[in-house]
Motif scaffolding. Sequence first.
Motif, PDB file in Angstrom:
ATOM      1  N   ASN A   1      -3.230  16.005  -1.708  1.00  0.00           N
ATOM      2  CA  ASN A   1      -3.300  16.518  -0.341  1.00  0.00           C
ATOM      3  C   ASN A   1      -4.113  15.573   0.525  1.00  0.00           C
ATOM      4  N   GLY A   2      -3.423  14.816   1.378  1.00  0.00           N
ATOM      5  CA  GLY A   2      -4.066  13.845   2.254  1.00  0.00           C
ATOM      6  C   GLY A   2      -4.001  12.445   1.688  1.00  0.00           C
ATOM      7  N   ALA A   3      -4.024  11.474   2.581  1.00  0.00           N
ATOM      8  CA  ALA A   3      -3.909  10.068   2.178  1.00  0.00           C
ATOM      9  C   ALA A   3      -5.012   9.657   1.210  1.00  0.00           C
ATOM     10  N   LEU A   4      -6.241  10.105   1.446  1.00  0.00           N
ATOM     11  CA  LEU A   4      -7.344   9.746   0.561  1.00  0.00           C
ATOM     12  C   LEU A   4      -7.133  10.279  -0.856  1.00  0.00           C
ATOM     13  N   ALA A   5      -6.380  11.375  -0.968  1.00  0.00           N
ATOM     14  CA  ALA A   5      -6.089  11.975  -2.271  1.00  0.00           C
ATOM     15  C   ALA A   5      -4.754  11.466  -2.839  1.00  0.00           C
ATOM     16  N   TYR A   6      -4.296  10.318  -2.360  1.00  0.00           N
ATOM     17  CA  TYR A   6      -3.089   9.635  -2.845  1.00  0.00           C
ATOM     18  C   TYR A   6      -1.782  10.296  -2.442  1.00  0.00           C
ATOM     19  N   GLN A   7      -1.784  11.151  -1.414  1.00  0.00           N
ATOM     20  CA  GLN A   7      -0.519  11.685  -0.917  1.00  0.00           C
ATOM     21  C   GLN A   7       0.150  10.594  -0.101  1.00  0.00           C
ATOM     22  N   SER A   8       1.389  10.273  -0.448  1.00  0.00           N
ATOM     23  CA  SER A   8       2.096   9.206   0.265  1.00  0.00           C
ATOM     24  C   SER A   8       3.267   9.729   1.087  1.00  0.00           C
ATOM     25  N   VAL A   9       3.797  10.892   0.741  1.00  0.00           N
ATOM     26  CA  VAL A   9       4.829  11.545   1.539  1.00  0.00           C
ATOM     27  C   VAL A   9       4.207  12.846   2.031  1.00  0.00           C
ATOM     28  N   PHE A  10       4.186  13.035   3.336  1.00  0.00           N
ATOM     29  CA  PHE A  10       3.469  14.156   3.915  1.00  0.00           C
ATOM     30  C   PHE A  10       4.356  15.380   4.106  1.00  0.00           C
ATOM     31  N   HIS A  11       5.004  15.726   3.012  1.00  0.00           N
ATOM     32  CA  HIS A  11       5.709  16.992   2.797  1.00  0.00           C
ATOM     33  C   HIS A  11       5.162  17.437   1.449  1.00  0.00           C
ATOM     34  N   SER A  12       4.530  18.588   1.417  1.00  0.00           N
ATOM     35  CA  SER A  12       3.890  19.047   0.193  1.00  0.00           C
ATOM     36  C   SER A  12       4.818  18.896  -1.008  1.00  0.00           C
ATOM     37  N   HIS A  13       4.272  18.431  -2.105  1.00  0.00           N
ATOM     38  CA  HIS A  13       5.062  18.283  -3.326  1.00  0.00           C
ATOM     39  C   HIS A  13       4.154  18.327  -4.543  1.00  0.00           C
ATOM     40  N   ILE A  14       4.730  18.742  -5.635  1.00  0.00           N
ATOM     41  CA  ILE A  14       4.007  18.861  -6.896  1.00  0.00           C
ATOM     42  C   ILE A  14       4.679  17.939  -7.903  1.00  0.00           C
ATOM     43  N   HIS A  15       3.858  17.105  -8.534  1.00  0.00           N
ATOM     44  CA  HIS A  15       4.340  16.196  -9.578  1.00  0.00           C
ATOM     45  C   HIS A  15       4.218  16.868 -10.943  1.00  0.00           C
ATOM     46  N   PHE A  16       5.257  16.770 -11.745  1.00  0.00           N
ATOM     47  CA  PHE A  16       5.229  17.158 -13.153  1.00  0.00           C
ATOM     48  C   PHE A  16       5.395  15.852 -13.924  1.00  0.00           C
ATOM     49  N   ILE A  17       4.352  15.428 -14.619  1.00  0.00           N
ATOM     50  CA  ILE A  17       4.390  14.141 -15.316  1.00  0.00           C
ATOM     51  C   ILE A  17       4.251  14.395 -16.814  1.00  0.00           C
ATOM     52  N   PRO A  18       5.373  14.332 -17.541  1.00  0.00           N
ATOM     53  CA  PRO A  18       5.305  14.530 -18.987  1.00  0.00           C
ATOM     54  C   PRO A  18       4.482  13.414 -19.631  1.00  0.00           C
ATOM     55  N   ARG A  19       3.722  13.783 -20.655  1.00  0.00           N
ATOM     56  CA  ARG A  19       2.893  12.810 -21.358  1.00  0.00           C
ATOM     57  C   ARG A  19       3.389  12.680 -22.788  1.00  0.00           C
ATOM     58  N   TYR A  20       3.578  11.436 -23.196  1.00  0.00           N
ATOM     59  CA  TYR A  20       4.113  11.139 -24.516  1.00  0.00           C
ATOM     60  C   TYR A  20       3.058  10.509 -25.423  1.00  0.00           C
ATOM     61  N   THR A  21       2.298   9.565 -24.876  1.00  0.00           N
ATOM     62  CA  THR A  21       1.243   8.885 -25.634  1.00  0.00           C
ATOM     63  C   THR A  21       0.088   8.565 -24.687  1.00  0.00           C
ATOM     64  N   LYS A  22      -1.038   8.160 -25.252  1.00  0.00           N
ATOM     65  CA  LYS A  22      -2.177   7.746 -24.417  1.00  0.00           C
ATOM     66  C   LYS A  22      -1.870   6.466 -23.656  1.00  0.00           C
ATOM     67  N   ASP A  23      -0.896   5.694 -24.114  1.00  0.00           N
ATOM     68  CA  ASP A  23      -0.580   4.395 -23.522  1.00  0.00           C
ATOM     69  C   ASP A  23       0.713   4.435 -22.701  1.00  0.00           C
ATOM     70  N   ASP A  24       0.934   5.523 -21.947  1.00  0.00           N
ATOM     71  CA  ASP A  24       2.210   5.677 -21.245  1.00  0.00           C
ATOM     72  C   ASP A  24       2.157   5.265 -19.773  1.00  0.00           C
ATOM     73  N   ASP A  25       1.226   4.409 -19.382  1.00  0.00           N
ATOM     74  CA  ASP A  25       1.155   3.861 -18.026  1.00  0.00           C
ATOM     75  C   ASP A  25       0.780   4.896 -16.980  1.00  0.00           C
ATOM     76  N   PHE A  26       0.007   5.907 -17.385  1.00  0.00           N
ATOM     77  CA  PHE A  26      -0.487   6.893 -16.430  1.00  0.00           C
ATOM     78  C   PHE A  26      -1.909   7.253 -16.832  1.00  0.00           C
ATOM     79  N   ALA A  27      -2.784   7.360 -15.851  1.00  0.00           N
ATOM     80  CA  ALA A  27      -4.175   7.705 -16.163  1.00  0.00           C
ATOM     81  C   ALA A  27      -4.802   8.446 -14.989  1.00  0.00           C
ATOM     82  N   ILE A  28      -5.727   9.323 -15.319  1.00  0.00           N
ATOM     83  CA  ILE A  28      -6.580   9.987 -14.341  1.00  0.00           C
ATOM     84  C   ILE A  28      -7.998   9.806 -14.853  1.00  0.00           C
ATOM     85  N   ARG A  29      -8.906   9.524 -13.944  1.00  0.00           N
ATOM     86  CA  ARG A  29     -10.300   9.337 -14.341  1.00  0.00           C
ATOM     87  C   ARG A  29     -11.164  10.335 -13.586  1.00  0.00           C
ATOM     88  N   PHE A  30     -11.913  11.142 -14.330  1.00  0.00           N
ATOM     89  CA  PHE A  30     -12.875  12.064 -13.742  1.00  0.00           C
ATOM     90  C   PHE A  30     -14.263  11.513 -14.003  1.00  0.00           C
TER      91      PHE A  30
END
Length: 142
Positions: free
Chosen positions: A88-117
């Motif tokens: 939600n918002g550009a700072l939060a990585y929203q690039s298309v400003f029509h609300s949307h929800i991503h469903f990102i299936p995870r297969y392995t730790k090395d699947d080219d996707f990461a989130i850091r808290f």
Amino acid sequence: MEDCIFCKIIRNEIPSTTVYEDDYVKAFLDISQVTPGHTLMVPKVHVADIFEYDEKLAAEIFARIPIIAKAIKASDPKIAGMNIINNNGALAYQSVFHSHIHFIPRYTKDDDFAIRFGDHTDQYTPAQLQTIADNIKANLEV
């Protein structure tokens, strides 16, 4: 309806690979396919972000999350987990400003996707946390 890319997809003016559609949402494969099965779910009404939802819209949209998530997971026995993200918002990585929800299936730790808290546990006292909570509570509209 607006003229954004997701509104055009909803109106079938731009092709998409639809996995689910009803009166409230359209879910389709994200063209980027961060991981196989990466799906976007968009409300059929144009709202820029979560801050424009009312309770009825939220109830309708968010009720569909488990339906889509379970279908994606059931589609491939190699799916070990799933990130469900709403930016939600550009700072939060929203690039298309029509609300949307991503469903990102995870297969392995090395699947080219990461989130850091970041862990900032040691930077807040209980009093500081209570002040933050009190400020949020003061702005609840229930």
